[in-house]
Design a protein around this motif. Structure first.
Motif, short mmCIF file in Angstrom:
data_model
loop_
_atom_site.label_atom_id
_atom_site.label_comp_id
_atom_site.label_asym_id
_atom_site.label_seq_id
_atom_site.Cartn_x
_atom_site.Cartn_y
_atom_site.Cartn_z
N SER A 100 0.82 -1.27 -0.12
CA SER A 100 0.06 0.06 -0.09
C SER A 100 0.74 1.13 -0.21
O SER A 100 0.21 2.39 -0.41
CB SER A 100 -0.99 0.09 1.15
N GLN A 101 2.16 1.09 0.38
CA GLN A 101 2.99 2.45 0.47
C GLN A 101 3.88 2.42 -0.81
O GLN A 101 4.45 3.34 -1.17
CB GLN A 101 3.86 2.05 1.65
N THR A 154 3.07 3.09 -3.88
CA THR A 154 2.12 3.79 -5.04
C THR A 154 3.02 3.87 -6.24
O THR A 154 2.47 4.18 -7.29
CB THR A 154 1.68 5.23 -4.67
N ASP A 155 4.48 3.60 -6.30
CA ASP A 155 5.01 3.71 -7.61
C ASP A 155 5.10 2.44 -8.38
O ASP A 155 5.80 2.40 -9.60
CB ASP A 155 6.70 4.17 -7.26
N ARG A 172 -3.45 -4.43 -4.59
CA ARG A 172 -2.49 -4.68 -4.28
C ARG A 172 -2.53 -6.03 -3.54
O ARG A 172 -1.48 -6.60 -3.05
CB ARG A 172 -1.69 -3.62 -3.39
#
Length: 224
Positions: free
Chosen positions: A168-169, A171-172, A190
């Motif tokens: 979730s972190q 985003t790239d 995800r």
């Protein structure tokens, strides 16, 4: 090289992994070390020995500690694209070839991490390989995923970003599909995917696994 040992590991990669102590013994085989030195140079023997030490963690090592050790070990190898390293547009090296050549591309990092974690006793159901789109580079990329529980946000082991972060972190990275030794999932998010069939539909995956049952170690086009 010991054909029986290679065949055993080939079967392991296609189904359940060998115990880490068995693989450590295999890596110490003089015939394997001589083959590594012949194909990749004497430095490959030292890298295989370091890999064997990685496979001998202290008792009580947690999954979190294992994924950190494995991620850091393989991220120290050198990134190189397949045409430059192997002289092929797309080549999925098996872990011994990756360690021998001292580098590879994202598929090689991810495959090596995936199988090494299973050798260390991480449950197969907690691990997947995932194809994603790396937004910054506008290209497809592969990472290894670790799911602490079936429904949890997976942790991402990546050679672009060495920090192990929840999906979730990241985003790239845009998820496309994920797979393990048996199945493929088309990713809806995800965390969730739709089962899409057998992993053997992936030609490079099938080819990579098959090379464990032969004595062949591919020579790199250039030394890293």
């Amino acid at each position: 090289m010991n054909r029986i040992a290679l065949m055993l590991w080939g079967v392991a990669l296609a189904s359940a992994p060998l115990h880490a102590s068995q693989l450590s013994t295999y890596l110490a085989d003089p015939q394997l070390q001589a083959k590594l030195a012949d194909v990749y140079g004497q430095g490959a023997v030292k890298r295989a020995q370091a890999y064997a030490r990685l496979l001998s963690p202290r008792a009580g090592t947690t999954d979190q500690q294992k994924i950190t050790l494995v991620n850091n070990y393989f991220n120290n190898l050198t990134y190189s694209v397949d045409p430059r390293l192997w002289g092929m547009d797309d080549y999925w090296a098996n872990p011994i070839e990756f360690i021998g050549a001292r580098g590879g591309d994202c598929e090689d990092y991810s495959i090596a991490k995936y199988y090494t974690l299973m050798e260390l006793g991480v449950e197969e159901k907690k691990l997947r390989l995932a194809y994603v789109k790396a937004v910054k580079f506008n290209q497809f990329h592969m990472v290894t995923l670790y799911f602490p529980t079936t429904k949890s946000d997976p942790l991402v082991l990546d050679n672009i970003n060495g920090r192990i972060l929840p999906g979730s972190q990241r985003t790239d990275l845009i998820p496309v599909y994920s797979f393990d030794a048996k199945s493929i999932w088309v990713m809806k998010s995800r965390r969730e995917g739709t089962l899409a069939g057998s992993a053997d539909r992936l030609a490079q995956w099938t080819s990579m696994k098959s090379r464990f049952s032969s004595e062949h170690l591919r020579s790199p086009r250039r030394q890293l």
